[in-house]
Design an enzyme around this catalytic site. Structure first.
Site, PDB file in Angstrom:
ATOM      1  N   SER A 160       0.619  -9.064  -1.806  1.00  0.00           N
ATOM      2  CA  SER A 160      -0.525  -8.244  -1.423  1.00  0.00           C
ATOM      3  C   SER A 160      -1.767  -9.073  -1.665  1.00  0.00           C
ATOM      4  O   SER A 160      -1.693 -10.150  -2.250  1.00  0.00           O
ATOM      5  CB  SER A 160      -0.587  -6.985  -2.310  1.00  0.00           C
ATOM      6  OG  SER A 160      -0.135  -5.854  -1.624  1.00  0.00           O
ATOM      7  N   ARG A 161      -2.916  -8.536  -1.241  1.00  0.00           N
ATOM      8  CA  ARG A 161      -4.168  -9.254  -1.523  1.00  0.00           C
ATOM      9  C   ARG A 161      -4.316  -9.430  -3.030  1.00  0.00           C
ATOM     10  O   ARG A 161      -4.736 -10.472  -3.516  1.00  0.00           O
ATOM     11  CB  ARG A 161      -5.361  -8.474  -0.968  1.00  0.00           C
ATOM     12  CG  ARG A 161      -5.630  -8.756   0.505  1.00  0.00           C
ATOM     13  CD  ARG A 161      -6.667  -7.796   1.062  1.00  0.00           C
ATOM     14  NE  ARG A 161      -6.292  -6.409   0.838  1.00  0.00           N
ATOM     15  CZ  ARG A 161      -7.033  -5.380   1.229  1.00  0.00           C
ATOM     16  NH1 ARG A 161      -8.177  -5.576   1.846  1.00  0.00           N
ATOM     17  NH2 ARG A 161      -6.644  -4.149   0.985  1.00  0.00           N
ATOM     18  N   ARG A 163       1.716  -4.163  12.853  1.00  0.00           N
ATOM     19  CA  ARG A 163       1.156  -4.447  14.158  1.00  0.00           C
ATOM     20  C   ARG A 163       1.855  -5.711  14.666  1.00  0.00           C
ATOM     21  O   ARG A 163       2.169  -6.611  13.883  1.00  0.00           O
ATOM     22  CB  ARG A 163      -0.351  -4.728  14.093  1.00  0.00           C
ATOM     23  CG  ARG A 163      -1.204  -3.473  14.005  1.00  0.00           C
ATOM     24  CD  ARG A 163      -1.285  -2.765  15.349  1.00  0.00           C
ATOM     25  NE  ARG A 163      -2.026  -1.519  15.262  1.00  0.00           N
ATOM     26  CZ  ARG A 163      -1.474  -0.341  14.948  1.00  0.00           C
ATOM     27  NH1 ARG A 163      -0.195  -0.263  14.658  1.00  0.00           N
ATOM     28  NH2 ARG A 163      -2.222   0.746  14.910  1.00  0.00           N
ATOM     29  N   HIS A 189       7.676   1.577  19.552  1.00  0.00           N
ATOM     30  CA  HIS A 189       6.593   2.083  18.703  1.00  0.00           C
ATOM     31  C   HIS A 189       6.791   3.562  18.393  1.00  0.00           C
ATOM     32  O   HIS A 189       5.925   4.390  18.634  1.00  0.00           O
ATOM     33  CB  HIS A 189       5.220   1.862  19.337  1.00  0.00           C
ATOM     34  CG  HIS A 189       4.127   1.809  18.301  1.00  0.00           C
ATOM     35  ND1 HIS A 189       2.996   1.041  18.436  1.00  0.00           N
ATOM     36  CD2 HIS A 189       3.994   2.432  17.112  1.00  0.00           C
ATOM     37  CE1 HIS A 189       2.225   1.189  17.361  1.00  0.00           C
ATOM     38  NE2 HIS A 189       2.807   2.027  16.558  1.00  0.00           N
ATOM     39  N   ILE A 224       2.447   2.734   2.548  1.00  0.00           N
ATOM     40  CA  ILE A 224       3.682   2.545   3.302  1.00  0.00           C
ATOM     41  C   ILE A 224       4.625   1.622   2.538  1.00  0.00           C
ATOM     42  O   ILE A 224       5.807   1.936   2.343  1.00  0.00           O
ATOM     43  CB  ILE A 224       3.385   1.993   4.718  1.00  0.00           C
ATOM     44  CG1 ILE A 224       2.593   3.032   5.526  1.00  0.00           C
ATOM     45  CG2 ILE A 224       4.684   1.632   5.441  1.00  0.00           C
ATOM     46  CD1 ILE A 224       2.145   2.552   6.894  1.00  0.00           C
ATOM     47  N   VAL A 259       6.743  -2.907  11.027  1.00  0.00           N
ATOM     48  CA  VAL A 259       6.272  -1.572  11.398  1.00  0.00           C
ATOM     49  C   VAL A 259       4.751  -1.528  11.300  1.00  0.00           C
ATOM     50  O   VAL A 259       4.160  -0.459  11.238  1.00  0.00           O
ATOM     51  CB  VAL A 259       6.877  -0.457  10.503  1.00  0.00           C
ATOM     52  CG1 VAL A 259       8.357  -0.288  10.785  1.00  0.00           C
ATOM     53  CG2 VAL A 259       6.640  -0.740   9.027  1.00  0.00           C
ATOM     54  N   GLY A 317       0.840  -1.196   0.000  1.00  0.00           N
ATOM     55  CA  GLY A 317       0.000   0.000   0.000  1.00  0.00           C
ATOM     56  C   GLY A 317       0.869   1.236   0.000  1.00  0.00           C
ATOM     57  O   GLY A 317       1.981   1.228  -0.533  1.00  0.00           O
ATOM     58  N   GLU A 327       2.132  -4.504  23.593  1.00  0.00           N
ATOM     59  CA  GLU A 327       2.862  -3.312  24.055  1.00  0.00           C
ATOM     60  C   GLU A 327       2.259  -2.809  25.359  1.00  0.00           C
ATOM     61  O   GLU A 327       1.047  -2.893  25.550  1.00  0.00           O
ATOM     62  CB  GLU A 327       2.781  -2.217  22.994  1.00  0.00           C
ATOM     63  CG  GLU A 327       3.578  -2.572  21.750  1.00  0.00           C
ATOM     64  CD  GLU A 327       3.246  -1.687  20.558  1.00  0.00           C
ATOM     65  OE1 GLU A 327       2.832  -0.529  20.771  1.00  0.00           O
ATOM     66  OE2 GLU A 327       3.397  -2.148  19.425  1.00  0.00           O
TER      67      GLU A 327
END
Lengths: 314, 328
Positions: free
Chosen positions: A183-184, A241, A288, A164, A239, A162, A270
């Site tokens: 990717s999807r 989740r 983070h 990022i 970077v 995407g 976290e």
């Protein structure tokens, strides 16, 4: 009078909250739910705020906006999070109620991409480990530090191409890396090699960079099979989740040398970081901090404030 | 010594760190005289090795040990010095020029690696990666999110000192992060569109970060001095992947300790391996033990290149690539 200002229920709190509060205290009545241990309805009582008066929420992942929270607030119309991800918000419930969900969108894609590249470079070149080494030794022997690895020519597998992922690709191309992705769907406007299967991508990459959102489909997308396919020379950068990776498995692989190293800005739970990672030199940990710069914070506050303005004036 | 061995060209080796690939040649092409570990004077060493000084035509070295005029004068037939480094400031080039001795460095081989290191150090300082790593290793136990902010990379004005090959590669990388590139060099480069500053202080005043990519010469020694650092200012960062002596190190330490500049990323120091201890506790400083380009791939490339240079000089193989003359 305080009670004439629209109420803003604050969960989290977002890192930008102090900044936001200092800039916008004249516009909202802040209900700081994040500092309360009470259930929401009782908390509101202590604030002399009727549930129906709460139309807006400001939040971040530290305190999820659950269906319960949403149902306690019959007039809720907007939930703004100071993150790109919205996996901490019950978006299905929001959709049912017609509640607007505002995220930061892709404006910080370059900053998150910068962090991904920063972590990768650090692991490759052992920058933090070298810094530790140089600061411990009063006289380091030149060239006594174990060597890092060349970045040029490395095959970088991006999971999630995407905004990022695209910014990561652009940066690493400048270092002469070879870009491939999963990717999807295949993206017809890029020339990078597409892999419909993450294990195949891993087998053909030296580095995996996680840039996708956390969804039902992407949870633990990097599992033991993927890590073994990546192999002993491979590096993982996350970077996105924490839950994109099977963290227990990751720790095992790192400790046993099944993969070469990892750069992590996010963790499953976290601020808890698996302690086994602390003694490893082939891991770079970031609290983070991606896109956590003062400029980004100011932009985030503005973005959120504008969304609230538009909502309250309509 | 066996007769066959005697007939092999003698190579004086002044570097210890990379020779394995070179020495394991089948069949052997050279006789390597490993002087680096010997404390005795050169001429005595050669005697011990049953080698007459005039039979030594080539030296392999690296940046750690100087090749002085004395060494050069001891070897009347010396024709080639190959240094496994980019820098040549450890070799008496004047003496080499007057003796017409070829000096070959590995310039060009590690351009990308050194540029990568410069960018790595810059990003680390800006984003506080190493400091963040230290913080995260205590994260669960301390208040979360107490970590001080890093700074946005996009839009930063990068002042490159020395826009040669390394400087050019640094520019290319940082442009991909949307930085703005400016530079100072001996001469303006008409083929680039970056803003040129003929004066380092002016460059510093207009930059957020200074990246040192130039060789160490009489003109560039302490090119970063107190005036430049004050011009760079309290938000400025200095990155050095060149030579320690490009910066007035005492002054740099003062500026860092007092906050006259924001931070520094250093791969080189004036007196390696000595690093100013005042830098150790500073979170805004990232230190690297002269590790740029020291990758396993790099070592192999280095060995290959040195071998090729020797082969070309001794005409054992047909010319593979023209060796780069460092003192041209």
């Amino acid at each position: 009078m305080d009670s004439e200002l629209p109420a803003l229920l604050v969960l989290g709190p977002p890192m930008v909250f102090n900044l936001f509060q200092s800039h916008y205290s004249h516009k909202y009545r802040f209900l700081n739910f994040f500092s309360s241990h009470l259930p929401l309805p009782q908390f509101l009582q202590t604030q002399h705020a009727h549930p129906t008066s709460v139309r807006a929420i400001l939040c971040n992942p530290r305190q999820p906006v659950t269906a319960d929270v949403i149902r306690s607030l019959p007039s809720l119309g907007i939930v703004a999070t100071t993150t790109v991800g919205a996996d901490h918000i019950d978006t299905a419930e929001c959709r049912r109620r017609g509640i607007q969900v505002v995220t930061l969108g892709s404006q910080f894609a370059p900053d998150v991409a910068d962090m991904a590249v920063a972590l990768l470079i650090d692991v490759m070149f052992k920058i933090s480990a070298g810094d530790r080494f140089a600061k411990k030794s009063i006289h380091f022997k030149p060239w006594s530090f174990p060597s890092g690895s060349k970045l040029g020519g490395k095959r970088v597998g991006i999971i999630g191409l995407g905004r990022i992922g695209g910014e990561v690709a652009k940066r690493l191309e400048a270092f002469d890396c070879i870009i491939m992705y999963h990717s999807r769907n295949k993206n017809p406007s890029v020339s990078y090699t597409f892999y419909s299967n993450v294990v195949d991508l891993a087998s053909n990459s030296d580095v995996l960079v996680l840039c996708c959102p956390l969804t039902e489909q992407t949870k633990y997308i990097v599992n033991k099979e993927v890590m073994l396919a990546l192999g002993k020379g491979g590096i993982i950068v996350n970077v996105g989740r924490g839950a994109l990776i099977d963290e227990k498995e990751l720790v095992q692989c790192l400790m046993k040398g099944e993969i070469r190293g990892a750069g992590l800005d996010v963790f499953e739970n976290e601020p808890n970081v698996p302690k086994e990672l602390f003694s490893l030199d082939n891991v770079v940990l970031s609290p983070h901090a991606g896109a956590i710069t003062l400029d980004c914070f100011m932009d985030a506050c503005e973005h959120v404030a504008k969304s609230f303005d538009a909502f309250f004036s309509s | 010594m066996a007769k066959e061995e005697e007939e092999l060209p003698a190579i004086l080796v002044l570097a210890s760190s990379f020779g394995i690939d070179i020495k394991s040649q089948n069949p052997p092409k050279y006789r390597f005289l490993e002087a680096f570990s010997s404390p005795i004077p050169l001429l005595q060493f050669l005697q011990q090795q049953q080698t007459l000084p005039p039979s030594v035509r080539a030296i392999i070295c690296n940046a750690l040990k100087p090749v002085t005029a004395d060494v050069i004068r001891s070897l009347p037939s010396l024709g080639l010095i190959v240094t496994a480094s980019v820098g040549t400031d450890h070799i008496d080039l004047t003496e080499c020029r007057s003796r017409r001795i070829q000096v070959v460095n590995i310039g060009g081989l590690f351009t990308a690696d050194v540029a990568d290191m410069a960018v790595a150090l810059f990003i680390d300082v800006l984003f506080k990666i190493s400091a963040g790593d230290r913080f995260a290793r205590n994260w669960g136990l301390s208040k979360p999110l107490g970590f001080p902010f890093g700074s946005k990379l996009g839009g930063k004005r990068v002042g490159i000192i020395g826009l040669g090959r390394i400087g050019g590669e640094v520019a290319k990388r940082l442009e991909a992060f949307d930085c703005i590139i400016k530079y100072h060099s001996r001469n303006k480069n008409p083929s680039v569109s970056y803003t040129f500053y003929s004066n380092v202080v002016d460059l510093a005043s207009n930059s957020d970060v200074l990246v040192l990519c130039c060789p160490l010469t009489e003109q560039t020694r302490q090119i970063i001095n107190k005036e430049v650092m004050l011009a760079l200012g309290k938000d400025g960062i200095i990155i050095n992947v060149g030579r320690g002596a490009l910066i007035d190190e005492k002054e740099l330490v003062q500026c860092l300790v007092k906050g006259e500049i924001r931070g520094a990323g250093l791969d080189v120091f004036e007196d390696e391996p000595n690093v100013p201890k005042e830098l150790f506790p500073l979170d805004n400083v990232v230190l690297s033990p002269h590790a740029a380009a020291l990758t396993l791939d790099g070592f192999k490339d280095s060995c290959d290149y040195v071998t090729k240079s020797l082969d070309t000089f001794f005409s054992i193989k047909p010319q593979v690539s023209k060796t780069k003359l460092a003192c041209d």
